[in-house]
Scaffold this active site. Sequence first.
Site, mmCIF file in Angstrom:
data_model
loop_
_atom_site.group_PDB
_atom_site.id
_atom_site.type_symbol
_atom_site.label_atom_id
_atom_site.label_comp_id
_atom_site.label_asym_id
_atom_site.label_seq_id
_atom_site.Cartn_x
_atom_site.Cartn_y
_atom_site.Cartn_z
ATOM 1 N N HIS A 121 0.870 -1.160 0.039
ATOM 2 C CA HIS A 121 0.133 0.211 -0.007
ATOM 3 C C HIS A 121 0.912 1.376 -0.022
ATOM 4 C CE1 HIS A 121 0.873 0.752 4.318
ATOM 5 N NE2 HIS A 121 0.757 -0.636 4.364
ATOM 6 N N ASP A 122 0.368 2.251 -0.751
ATOM 7 C CA ASP A 122 1.060 3.538 -0.800
ATOM 8 C C ASP A 122 2.434 3.407 -1.529
ATOM 9 O OD1 ASP A 122 -1.194 5.011 0.711
ATOM 10 O OD2 ASP A 122 -0.583 3.453 2.345
ATOM 11 N N GLY A 139 4.811 -1.347 2.627
ATOM 12 C CA GLY A 139 4.036 0.073 2.484
ATOM 13 C C GLY A 139 4.986 1.255 2.392
#
Length: 265
Positions: A121-122, A139
């Site tokens: 994520h991100d 992440g």
Amino acid sequence: MTDIHPTAIVEDGAVIGDGVRIGPYSIIGPNVQLAEGVTLEAHVVVAGHTAIGARTHIFPFASIGHKPQDLKYAGEVTYLKIGANNQIREHVTMSPGTEGGGGVTNVGDNCLFMMSAHVGHDCQVGNHVILANNATLAGHVELEDFVILGGLSAVRQWSRIGTGAIIGGMTGVEFDVIPYGSAIGDRARLAGLNLVGLKRKGIPREQIHALRAAYRALFESENGTLRSRAEALAAESTDQPLVKTVTDFILDKDDRRFCTPRSED
């Protein structure tokens, strides 16, 4: 003309561009956008608010856009944006962003994600990036253009890897890796420059020589801190674009730790 296999499920609301091909038993969620010429082989699942760029090719059993692997995620709307002309091979997983990380995972153009690679994520992934088999991004990782990650490598959350860097297979990256760097080891150490990559791209010899001299000044000197050496080098090398890329990367943020050379124990 689109070509959607009769066993595939395309939920209402999905946006399907011209020339898209969707193979058997693939599932496309209602908030997915597939640009023109995207190809999904059999058993691909694309979920969430995911946009996939033109002519990207996704292979069987990839899982793209399901909710992020972050216990703080509470169901908020976040996004995964994948660029054009990518190859996403079997069993690859890519997660959307989280509220705490800006809400968007971005993947650039012309990348290759080999079998079972993971983009957390991100993450912010540049163009022409290669993740070999089972390479993993935690992440919030940033990969600049032309980065290569070897098989079974792993990058810790919030780490940055600069343009043109190469990470050896089975390497664990804990800290930032400078542009054009070469990192190896179970806990990554800087092992020089990615000279092979520079030569393959046709970088002029004088620029490579300047970069090698800069590397020695940064990592073989004991005078001052890495930051102070980078500041001095930046002032001296304003006419060397590769050196400037490295010094800009080091000086960009004040609170970073960097992968550096060290002896084997």
